[in-house]
Scaffold this motif. Structure first.
Motif, PDB file in Angstrom:
ATOM      1  N   ILE A 252       0.869  -1.197   0.000  1.00 53.71           N
ATOM      2  CA  ILE A 252       0.000   0.000   0.000  1.00 53.71           C
ATOM      3  C   ILE A 252       0.899   1.238   0.000  1.00 53.71           C
ATOM      4  O   ILE A 252       1.920   1.270   0.709  1.00 53.71           O
ATOM      5  CB  ILE A 252      -0.918   0.032   1.239  1.00 53.71           C
ATOM      6  CG1 ILE A 252      -1.979  -1.069   1.170  1.00 53.71           C
ATOM      7  CG2 ILE A 252      -1.612   1.388   1.372  1.00 53.71           C
ATOM      8  CD1 ILE A 252      -2.922  -1.079   2.354  1.00 53.71           C
ATOM      9  N   ALA A 253       0.498   2.250  -0.785  1.00 54.17           N
ATOM     10  CA  ALA A 253       1.237   3.521  -0.803  1.00 54.17           C
ATOM     11  C   ALA A 253       0.662   4.448   0.272  1.00 54.17           C
ATOM     12  O   ALA A 253      -0.562   4.626   0.365  1.00 54.17           O
ATOM     13  CB  ALA A 253       1.131   4.174  -2.164  1.00 54.17           C
ATOM     14  N   ILE A 254       1.564   5.029   1.087  1.00 60.48           N
ATOM     15  CA  ILE A 254       1.148   5.946   2.162  1.00 60.48           C
ATOM     16  C   ILE A 254       1.885   7.270   1.970  1.00 60.48           C
ATOM     17  O   ILE A 254       3.021   7.309   1.475  1.00 60.48           O
ATOM     18  CB  ILE A 254       1.488   5.399   3.567  1.00 60.48           C
ATOM     19  CG1 ILE A 254       1.111   3.932   3.696  1.00 60.48           C
ATOM     20  CG2 ILE A 254       0.768   6.191   4.641  1.00 60.48           C
ATOM     21  CD1 ILE A 254       1.450   3.347   5.046  1.00 60.48           C
ATOM     22  N   ARG A 255       1.224   8.365   2.400  1.00 57.57           N
ATOM     23  CA  ARG A 255       1.889   9.681   2.323  1.00 57.57           C
ATOM     24  C   ARG A 255       1.314  10.629   3.361  1.00 57.57           C
ATOM     25  O   ARG A 255       0.138  10.533   3.717  1.00 57.57           O
ATOM     26  CB  ARG A 255       1.718  10.286   0.924  1.00 57.57           C
ATOM     27  CG  ARG A 255       2.384  11.652   0.752  1.00 57.57           C
ATOM     28  CD  ARG A 255       2.752  11.889  -0.708  1.00 57.57           C
ATOM     29  NE  ARG A 255       1.726  12.533  -1.493  1.00 57.57           N
ATOM     30  CZ  ARG A 255       1.600  13.861  -1.636  1.00 57.57           C
ATOM     31  NH1 ARG A 255       2.413  14.673  -1.000  1.00 57.57           N
ATOM     32  NH2 ARG A 255       0.659  14.361  -2.417  1.00 57.57           N
ATOM     33  N   ILE A 256       2.175  11.550   3.846  1.00 59.78           N
ATOM     34  CA  ILE A 256       1.724  12.726   4.608  1.00 59.78           C
ATOM     35  C   ILE A 256       1.964  13.930   3.711  1.00 59.78           C
ATOM     36  O   ILE A 256       3.123  14.276   3.429  1.00 59.78           O
ATOM     37  CB  ILE A 256       2.504  12.892   5.925  1.00 59.78           C
ATOM     38  CG1 ILE A 256       2.284  11.691   6.846  1.00 59.78           C
ATOM     39  CG2 ILE A 256       2.055  14.173   6.637  1.00 59.78           C
ATOM     40  CD1 ILE A 256       3.050  11.769   8.155  1.00 59.78           C
TER      41      ILE A 256
END
Length: 820
Positions: free
Chosen positions: A722-726
């Motif tokens: 899964i791709a995560i970002r802030i």
């Protein structure tokens, strides 16, 4: 940019420059040759007037209403004053008393207007502004006295302008000390910080239009020109007074635009109407240049104009009964003009001008005082609203959606009311066929060119800013047609030799209008008939150009177009004031899938407001999907803990299997309960890399269960990762703080280009989203960099996509954390 910004800090630097010029001029009047030639003085005053107008409008964004009124009042004063000096310098005002007759109407107006501003300034403790206004008012009063009696010397006028120079110098000194001492020393009256805070508090307490005061002063100016002639203050009406009338008309159009920006549709429409009268008055005073006889007026036009004023007055009464009563003076004015064939040159209309001057002065005082003071002069505001509150049939529109645009976010209220009214006026103006031998014998050009042309262009521009592309195209096309036809037919340019060329041009316009008629099939019934009726007008133009016009056809066509336009005018007014469709525009005649979907529009909310972000958060919490801005491009989002919303987002944009949705958080604290399920190196790398436009693809695991996606988790990421970002965007992170982790995908159907403006979100996803948070163009046109972190524990990272952040910068972050 900084120097222009400095102009808007306060009026003294500009006002004392112009006052110094005028002081020098009046001290040198007794000399045989003045120190500053009249033409040069006029040009300098015109330059300074434009800078003052800029300063006032710029400062108006910070809610300095008294400053705004002073700046724009002195600006229009020096604009008309400067042109009169230029006319004098060029020898246009040759006869004895010409300079006197040209100047006095303006000087009388600004003596009273600036006195009102000074009185309100002293009452509201704006001493610097009040002293400048009172000094210029006294200078104008002394100059009027000087024009009537030689006993009053020009030195008194010069002394008053010197007072303005001294006050301006004092203020400039105070501001210089304030900046040099880093805000430690502030001379009395020069500290703007306290004033700004007070103005912001005042501005939130009411929603009055701060530009209305200047519009009322402009009404005083035009009324003064004709009222002074009736009272014998001036000896004649002639070209020397045109600068006052046309300066008032030009500034009035500006006030009309600014009133739309202040979300005041009714007063903006009123100022648009009065600008037409000002331009027409100036045109009539220019008339003797090309015609010996005084012009005659088209009675049908003025009767219709009075009806429009009556309708507008009724609607304005709902907001403020005093303003509604004030508009009745203009109803009387139009009726007086219709009853007198020579219009502005006869005593009846001039008598109404005197009444308008007095009423405008009183209204200026009321509006100016109510905008600035905490205690208000009662105007009956809310009285009619209270009566309507008991009615179940008519209910006033209120709330955040009152001026919501059709598409995107607009800084302007809807100007369609003025656009339709201008169509009514232009159509009834050309019912006068005119004499082919003397085309200028009837006053038609200003009614058609200004009402049908200039103001319709204004309406088209505002419609375009509000996302109404079809309506704006129609308004602009019709405006161009009215301007060309009005000047050609009623300006003496139309002749037999040009018939073929005129016919070809009209056919081209008809083709364009035919396309608009076709498009309105998908808009609504009213617009279909509106555009179709204009096609009848264009046919009458064509038949006239080829000398084949049947008797009465043009009258019938203009009447049909005028009546359709009047219905649209009433419908736009009703729909902007009342809830529900009292006079509906109708549904689309042709409805296709994906066309005419404007019936159920998604919300468009400005990102600059905290209330908008909260509203978007509420929509997401309730299972909605929204388009939002980020540090890169616009994205489509749904709340993780709403599986139904995640599934809806997936289907609404036809998400491809090879481009899964990603996960966004506002801080690592939101993943803290599952921290033990991440490797220490991956956690440290996430801390170092975020917030930024870097998406990290991490191994899928049990931590996903903490997010509440349930079965919809299959739409996010792949079975392995899964791709995560802030995001590095305060609006977006604040939204995620309110909602919790969100699921994100690009705000465009799969395979299309990234979305870089809030309007594109609506264009690409239509009504499939519940709301759009509007923040204009994206700061970047490139998407985020996607980094493969599934094998980071072995010291290797890969790149699925290189976006705004280059590979080298990402690798540098990793190297720094791998170092012992």
């Amino acid at each position: 940019g900084q120097s222009l910004q400095a102009l808007s800090s306060f009026p003294p630097p500009l006002s004392h420059t112009g006052s110094l010029l005028l002081a020098v001029h009046f001290y040198s009047v007794p000399r045989a040759v003045p120190l500053i030639p009249s033409t040069a003085l006029g040009v300098l005053l015109l330059i300074l007037s434009s800078l003052l107008a800029y300063a006032g409008i710029r400062r108006s964004l910070r809610n300095a209403s008294l400053f705004l009124s002073l700046c724009l009042t002195i600006s229009v004063f020096w604009c008309g004053y400067g042109v009169v000096f230029i006319l004098g310098g060029q020898g246009v005002l040759n006869d004895t008393g010409d300079f006197h007759n040209a100047l006095v109407p303006g000087l009388v107006t600004f003596t009273l207007a600036l006195l009102i501003i000074a009185v309100v300034g002293f009452l509201c403790r704006e001493v610097i502004l009040a002293m400048i206004a009172s000094a210029v008012s006294l200078a104008s009063a002394h100059e009027v006295a000087m024009r009537y009696s030689t006993a009053f010397g020009s030195s008194a006028v010069a002394c008053n302008y010197m007072i303005v120079c001294l006050v301006g110098g004092y203020f400039a000194l105070g501001r210089i000390l304030y900046f040099l001492t880093k805000e430690k020393i502030a001379l009395p009256g020069t500290d703007l910080a306290k004033k700004k805070t007070h103005e912001q508090i005042q501005s939130t307490s009411g929603s009055m239009n701060p530009f209305a005061v200047t519009g009322l002063i402009l009404n005083m100016l035009s009324a003064s020109v004709f009222g002074c002639r009736l009272l014998g203050i001036t000896g004649k009406l002639f070209i020397g007074q045109v600068p006052w009338l046309w300066a008032a008309g030009i500034y009035q159009i500006g006030i009309c635009i600014l009133s739309y920006r202040a979300m005041d549709v009714l007063m903006a429409t009123f100022f648009g109407f009065t600008s037409i009268l000002k331009f027409a008055g100036g045109y009539c005073l220019l008339y003797p240049i090309w015609q010996l006889e005084e012009p005659s007026f088209p009675t049908p036009f003025l009767v219709v104009f009075s009806i429009l004023f009556v309708v507008l007055a009724l609607f304005l009464t709902l907001k403020s009964p005093v303003d509604g009563l004030y508009l009745l003076f203009y109803v009387a004015y139009c009726i007086a003009l219709a009853c007198r064939p020579k219009g502005f040159f006869e005593g009846g209309p001039q008598g109404v001008d005197v009444a308008i001057f007095a009423a405008s002065a009183l209204m200026t005082l009321i509006h100016l005082y109510n905008v600035k003071a905490s205690a208000k002069i009662p105007t009956g505001k809310g009285a009619v609203k209270a009566l309507l509150a008991r009615s179940s049939f008519l209910k006033l529109r209120e709330g955040a959606d009152l001026h919501a645009p059709y598409l995107g976010y607009s800084k302007y209220a809807d100007a369609e009311v003025l656009g339709y009214a201008c169509s009514v006026l232009a159509s009834f103006a050309i019912t006068m066929t005119g004499d082919p031998q003397a085309p200028l014998a009837t006053v038609v050009i200003p009614w058609v060119v200004v009402a049908g042309g200039i103001l319709k262009l204004l309406g088209g521009s505002v419609a375009f800013a509000r996302g109404k592309t079809l309506e704006s195209s129609a308004f602009i096309l019709y405006a161009v047609m009215w301007i060309i036809w009005g000047l050609t037919r009623y300006g003496g340019l139309y002749g037999t030799t040009r018939s073929f060329h005129a016919a070809v041009g009209i056919i081209a316009f008809m083709l364009f209008n035919g396309f608009i008629v076709f498009c309105t099939l998908f808009l609504n019934i009213a617009w279909f008939f509106y555009s179709l009726a204009f096609l009848l007008i264009a046919v009458s133009f064509l038949l006239d150009a080829i000398h084949a016009l049947p008797a009465g056809y043009d009258i019938a066509a203009t009447l049909i177009f005028g009546l359709v336009s009047f219905y649209c005018f009433l419908s736009a007014l009703f729909n902007s004031i009342f809830e529900g469709s009292c006079l509906p525009m109708g549904r689309p005649i042709v409805q296709l899938s994906g066309v005419g979907g404007g019936i159920t529009k998604c919300l468009h909310l400005p990102a600059r407001k905290a209330s908008s972000v909260k509203r978007i958060a509420d929509i997401l919490k309730n299972g909605g999907t929204c388009g939002i801005p980020t540090d890169t491009v616009y994205v489509l989002v749904a709340a993780c803990n709403r599986p139904d919303a995640v599934e809806k987002a997936h289907h609404s944009k036809r998400q491809a299997q090879d481009r899964p949705m990603s996960l966004w958080i506002s801080s690592l604290k939101q993943l803290e309960p599952a921290k033990h399920l991440f490797t220490p190196l991956l956690w440290d790398f996430m801390e170092a890399a975020w917030p930024s436009p870097i998406s990290l693809v991490v191994p899928r695991g049990e931590w996903v269960d903490f997010l509440g996606m349930k079965d919809s988790a299959k739409y996010v990421g792949t079975p392995q990762s899964i791709a995560i970002r802030i995001p590095d965007c305060s609006v977006t992170t604040h939204l995620i703080d309110l909602v919790g982790p969100i699921v994100v995908t690009s705000a465009n159907p799969t395979g299309e280009a990234d979305t870089t403006h809030h309007n594109q979100v609506y264009a690409k996803l239509g009504d499939k989203v519940d709301a759009v948070l509007c923040d204009g163009p994206s700061p970047e046109n490139i998407a985020s960099t996607v980094v493969d972190c599934t094998k980071i524990d072995s010291g290797n990272i890969g790149f699925f996509r290189v976006g705004i952040i280059p590979k080298s910068q990402v690798k540098l972050i990793l190297i720094l954390f791998l170092l012992p």
